[in-house]
Scaffold this motif. Sequence first.
Motif, PDB file in Angstrom:
ATOM      1  N   GLY A  40      31.620  60.213 -13.534  1.00  0.00           N
ATOM      2  CA  GLY A  40      32.699  59.213 -13.980  1.00  0.00           C
ATOM      3  C   GLY A  40      33.898  59.286 -13.208  1.00  0.00           C
ATOM      4  N   ARG A  41      33.837  60.087 -12.281  1.00  0.00           N
ATOM      5  CA  ARG A  41      35.212  60.150 -11.335  1.00  0.00           C
ATOM      6  C   ARG A  41      35.182  59.027 -10.411  1.00  0.00           C
ATOM      7  NH1 ARG A  41      35.010  65.530  -8.634  1.00  0.00           N
ATOM      8  NH2 ARG A  41      32.841  65.945  -9.716  1.00  0.00           N
ATOM      9  N   LEU A  42      34.058  58.462  -9.728  1.00  0.00           N
ATOM     10  CA  LEU A  42      33.935  57.238  -9.020  1.00  0.00           C
ATOM     11  C   LEU A  42      33.133  55.930  -9.947  1.00  0.00           C
ATOM     12  CD1 LEU A  42      33.035  58.498  -5.436  1.00  0.00           C
ATOM     13  CD2 LEU A  42      35.068  57.641  -6.508  1.00  0.00           C
ATOM     14  N   VAL A  43      33.862  55.033  -9.983  1.00  0.00           N
ATOM     15  CA  VAL A  43      33.231  53.907 -10.741  1.00  0.00           C
ATOM     16  C   VAL A  43      31.867  53.242  -9.865  1.00  0.00           C
ATOM     17  CG1 VAL A  43      33.748  51.524 -12.007  1.00  0.00           C
ATOM     18  CG2 VAL A  43      35.547  53.366 -11.422  1.00  0.00           C
ATOM     19  N   SER A  44      30.852  53.152 -10.961  1.00  0.00           N
ATOM     20  CA  SER A  44      29.517  52.396 -10.369  1.00  0.00           C
ATOM     21  C   SER A  44      30.049  51.155  -9.828  1.00  0.00           C
ATOM     22  CB  SER A  44      28.642  52.384 -11.343  1.00  0.00           C
ATOM     23  OG  SER A  44      27.333  51.650 -10.837  1.00  0.00           O
ATOM     24  N   GLY A  45      29.758  50.817  -8.487  1.00  0.00           N
ATOM     25  CA  GLY A  45      30.078  49.526  -7.914  1.00  0.00           C
ATOM     26  C   GLY A  45      31.366  49.616  -6.958  1.00  0.00           C
ATOM     27  N   VAL A  46      31.958  50.741  -7.040  1.00  0.00           N
ATOM     28  CA  VAL A  46      33.271  50.736  -6.024  1.00  0.00           C
ATOM     29  C   VAL A  46      32.640  50.823  -4.486  1.00  0.00           C
ATOM     30  CG1 VAL A  46      32.971  53.627  -5.725  1.00  0.00           C
ATOM     31  CG2 VAL A  46      35.094  52.099  -5.628  1.00  0.00           C
ATOM     32  N   ARG A  47      33.391  50.255  -3.428  1.00  0.00           N
ATOM     33  CA  ARG A  47      33.000  49.958  -2.298  1.00  0.00           C
ATOM     34  C   ARG A  47      33.648  51.361  -1.441  1.00  0.00           C
ATOM     35  NH1 ARG A  47      34.785  44.976   0.638  1.00  0.00           N
ATOM     36  NH2 ARG A  47      36.614  44.911  -0.825  1.00  0.00           N
ATOM     37  N   LEU A  48      32.822  51.986  -0.860  1.00  0.00           N
ATOM     38  CA  LEU A  48      33.190  53.109   0.089  1.00  0.00           C
ATOM     39  C   LEU A  48      33.798  52.506   1.272  1.00  0.00           C
ATOM     40  CD1 LEU A  48      30.333  55.541  -0.477  1.00  0.00           C
ATOM     41  CD2 LEU A  48      32.387  55.499  -1.696  1.00  0.00           C
ATOM     42  N   PRO A  49      34.885  53.518   1.959  1.00  0.00           N
ATOM     43  CA  PRO A  49      35.151  52.974   3.169  1.00  0.00           C
ATOM     44  C   PRO A  49      34.247  52.951   4.129  1.00  0.00           C
ATOM     45  CG  PRO A  49      36.512  54.936   2.166  1.00  0.00           C
ATOM     46  CD  PRO A  49      35.112  54.784   1.530  1.00  0.00           C
ATOM     47  N   ALA A  50      34.595  52.265   5.247  1.00  0.00           N
ATOM     48  CA  ALA A  50      33.657  52.231   6.566  1.00  0.00           C
ATOM     49  C   ALA A  50      33.606  53.355   6.936  1.00  0.00           C
ATOM     50  CB  ALA A  50      34.363  51.202   7.789  1.00  0.00           C
ATOM     51  N   GLU A  51      32.314  53.748   7.897  1.00  0.00           N
ATOM     52  CA  GLU A  51      31.990  55.221   8.295  1.00  0.00           C
ATOM     53  C   GLU A  51      33.246  55.796   9.232  1.00  0.00           C
ATOM     54  OE1 GLU A  51      28.080  54.248   9.869  1.00  0.00           O
ATOM     55  OE2 GLU A  51      27.258  54.087   7.960  1.00  0.00           O
ATOM     56  N   ARG A  52      33.485  54.951  10.283  1.00  0.00           N
ATOM     57  CA  ARG A  52      34.502  55.458  11.120  1.00  0.00           C
ATOM     58  C   ARG A  52      35.756  55.766  10.314  1.00  0.00           C
ATOM     59  NH1 ARG A  52      38.710  53.077  13.051  1.00  0.00           N
ATOM     60  NH2 ARG A  52      38.170  51.124  12.320  1.00  0.00           N
ATOM     61  N   GLU A  53      36.427  54.818   9.422  1.00  0.00           N
ATOM     62  CA  GLU A  53      37.466  55.249   8.691  1.00  0.00           C
ATOM     63  C   GLU A  53      37.464  56.545   7.907  1.00  0.00           C
ATOM     64  OE1 GLU A  53      38.111  51.907   6.011  1.00  0.00           O
ATOM     65  OE2 GLU A  53      38.726  50.642   7.790  1.00  0.00           O
ATOM     66  N   LEU A  54      36.187  56.659   7.225  1.00  0.00           N
ATOM     67  CA  LEU A  54      36.124  57.947   6.370  1.00  0.00           C
ATOM     68  C   LEU A  54      35.869  59.145   7.465  1.00  0.00           C
ATOM     69  CD1 LEU A  54      35.924  59.107   3.712  1.00  0.00           C
ATOM     70  CD2 LEU A  54      33.564  58.713   3.577  1.00  0.00           C
ATOM     71  N   SER A  55      35.164  58.962   8.392  1.00  0.00           N
ATOM     72  CA  SER A  55      35.057  60.112   9.325  1.00  0.00           C
ATOM     73  C   SER A  55      36.415  60.731   9.745  1.00  0.00           C
ATOM     74  CB  SER A  55      34.284  59.792  10.596  1.00  0.00           C
ATOM     75  OG  SER A  55      34.587  58.953  11.556  1.00  0.00           O
ATOM     76  N   GLU A  56      37.395  59.704  10.188  1.00  0.00           N
ATOM     77  CA  GLU A  56      38.793  60.201  10.804  1.00  0.00           C
ATOM     78  C   GLU A  56      39.439  60.750   9.529  1.00  0.00           C
ATOM     79  OE1 GLU A  56      40.373  56.526  12.019  1.00  0.00           O
ATOM     80  OE2 GLU A  56      39.278  56.594  13.903  1.00  0.00           O
ATOM     81  N   ALA A  57      39.313  60.315   8.316  1.00  0.00           N
ATOM     82  CA  ALA A  57      40.160  60.748   7.274  1.00  0.00           C
ATOM     83  C   ALA A  57      39.853  62.225   6.942  1.00  0.00           C
ATOM     84  CB  ALA A  57      40.103  59.887   6.122  1.00  0.00           C
ATOM     85  N   LEU A  58      38.291  62.522   7.182  1.00  0.00           N
ATOM     86  CA  LEU A  58      37.937  63.638   6.632  1.00  0.00           C
ATOM     87  C   LEU A  58      37.566  64.876   7.686  1.00  0.00           C
ATOM     88  CD1 LEU A  58      34.629  62.775   4.652  1.00  0.00           C
ATOM     89  CD2 LEU A  58      36.867  63.524   3.662  1.00  0.00           C
ATOM     90  N   GLY A  59      37.871  64.345   8.945  1.00  0.00           N
ATOM     91  CA  GLY A  59      38.295  64.956  10.250  1.00  0.00           C
ATOM     92  C   GLY A  59      36.693  65.512  10.496  1.00  0.00           C
ATOM     93  N   VAL A  60      35.709  64.696  10.331  1.00  0.00           N
ATOM     94  CA  VAL A  60      34.507  65.051  10.706  1.00  0.00           C
ATOM     95  C   VAL A  60      33.695  63.876  11.616  1.00  0.00           C
ATOM     96  CG1 VAL A  60      33.913  66.327   8.680  1.00  0.00           C
ATOM     97  CG2 VAL A  60      33.556  63.715   8.644  1.00  0.00           C
ATOM     98  N   SER A  61      32.341  64.208  12.144  1.00  0.00           N
ATOM     99  CA  SER A  61      32.056  63.341  12.955  1.00  0.00           C
ATOM    100  C   SER A  61      31.436  62.140  12.322  1.00  0.00           C
ATOM    101  CB  SER A  61      30.838  63.870  13.956  1.00  0.00           C
ATOM    102  OG  SER A  61      29.535  63.840  13.040  1.00  0.00           O
ATOM    103  N   ARG A  62      31.562  60.820  12.938  1.00  0.00           N
ATOM    104  CA  ARG A  62      30.899  59.629  12.207  1.00  0.00           C
ATOM    105  C   ARG A  62      29.607  59.832  12.032  1.00  0.00           C
ATOM    106  NH1 ARG A  62      31.502  53.440  14.515  1.00  0.00           N
ATOM    107  NH2 ARG A  62      30.394  52.318  12.807  1.00  0.00           N
ATOM    108  N   THR A  63      28.754  60.650  12.678  1.00  0.00           N
ATOM    109  CA  THR A  63      27.401  60.890  12.458  1.00  0.00           C
ATOM    110  C   THR A  63      27.240  61.712  10.966  1.00  0.00           C
ATOM    111  OG1 THR A  63      26.857  61.160  14.929  1.00  0.00           O
ATOM    112  CG2 THR A  63      25.152  62.178  13.149  1.00  0.00           C
ATOM    113  N   THR A  64      27.984  62.376  10.711  1.00  0.00           N
ATOM    114  CA  THR A  64      28.031  63.217   9.272  1.00  0.00           C
ATOM    115  C   THR A  64      28.351  61.989   8.333  1.00  0.00           C
ATOM    116  OG1 THR A  64      28.941  64.932  10.330  1.00  0.00           O
ATOM    117  CG2 THR A  64      29.298  64.859   8.044  1.00  0.00           C
TER     118      THR A  64
END
Length: 484
Positions: A40-64
């Motif tokens: 329940g910490r994320l709502v069903s239907g929520v849109r996730l960030p684009a892969e490139r944006e999330l990889s930059e925010a997490l400091g991981v490769s886009r492949t991850t």
Amino acid sequence: MSPRLSARRLARELGYWRGNGHSIMYQALAEQLRLMLIDGRLVSGVRLPAERELSEALGVSRTTVTSAYAQLRQQRFLQSIRGSGSRLMLPQGQRGVAETTEGYELDFSKAAAPAYPGLVRAYADAVQALPRYLGHPDFDIQGLPELRAEIAAHYLDRGVSTAPEQILVTLGAQHALSLITRTIYAPGERILIEHPTYPHAIDTFLAAGARLLTVPVSHEGGWDIAEAQLLIRRAAPSMAFLMPDFQSPTGASMAVSEREQLAQLASSENVTLIADETTALLDIDRGPLPPLAAFSPNVVSIGSLGKIAWGGLRIGWVRGPRELISRLQQSRPAIDLGTPILEQLAAIRLLRELPAMCANRSRELRAGRDLLLAELGRAFPGWSLPKPLGGMSLWVNIGGSGAPFASASSVSQISSSALALAARGEGLALVPGPRFGIEGAFERFLRLPFTYPEADLREVVGALSRAASSLGPNPAKAPWHPVV
């Protein structure tokens, strides 16, 4: 339009997700997103960030990130539509918030106690008194004068002079908090909260658009008073929400000197200090302490009969300055039109036998606490099991990412979300630690109520042991589909 999570916010909410050395990084990321959706910490239907944006925010490769999304998509937890992004979803249309626990043999998702034995008698007396109130001319927005007088007398017994005009009767404590927030909070302001704290308080404040400031609290160390003072002075929150007695979920109680310091500081800095006292009467071994309102006339107190009498008795109240009570009365009709008369009449009778109710509840809580501690100590010698002096639950440190997780059959590092998910396969509903915090905190903790019958308490420990064993050394092996 589905709500969208920014990459920065999701990175904060994920908390510690990189696994325990047994998982490939993309698998650990996919698993954490799945667990956050299911608990329940994320709502069903929520849109996730684009892969490139999330990889930059997490400091991981886009492949991850791409591989994590692909795994979630394969397991039907992610739906991607060209031009619309990727949405988290639960299989078979289930919702990721306010998950129902219907169908579980052991529902330990609520810290709720059985009804007080005198409850039926109180309702019988209320029914006999009801005819005298059937000519009541209007909706009861503030509460019956007789009930407000009983609540005021309760505060006087605790050392706080209170007039009935300082009381507003509500439909429970959560209703009181929502009404206060709606009335005095302006969007964009800051609210100071304990961390961890009552989950529905977090829900209420976030729904209002609040920016939350957190003060650490633990069973062993109590409140970080210096941090609270610093935040009040420098960040200027408009409100502060505290549970000074048997705090939920840690069970900690604030020292008298700390109550005085915070109450006076909040008054001087013009911060509305809200004291949730719904657990204040759940004393087992501590003894009474003065309420926060004893140290400042501006403290707003929230009380309820839900935990001491019965959760189904939806009677709560607000005690505060007359000006605030007047404002609450004016804004209340936008939410509801008053509290039922019959329940108020029953509450009058119950408040008159409050010492008997408290003694009865204390005996029950002591027996449940001691039994659950003993059973857990035998089954999980690696867990940290603090002994609360009151309240309804244990705040257990299961080790998580920072310490070994030990049971009779396995040793590993595990998150409470993974354990709670695996427990569903054993017919056990639990609330994992992160539900009590923000930004993914408290994966090492699990809230375990001790308010249930002896047989259930013994059975829940067995179910936990089987769930832990099913995870083995790799928490990523938790079942992919929620058990219904």
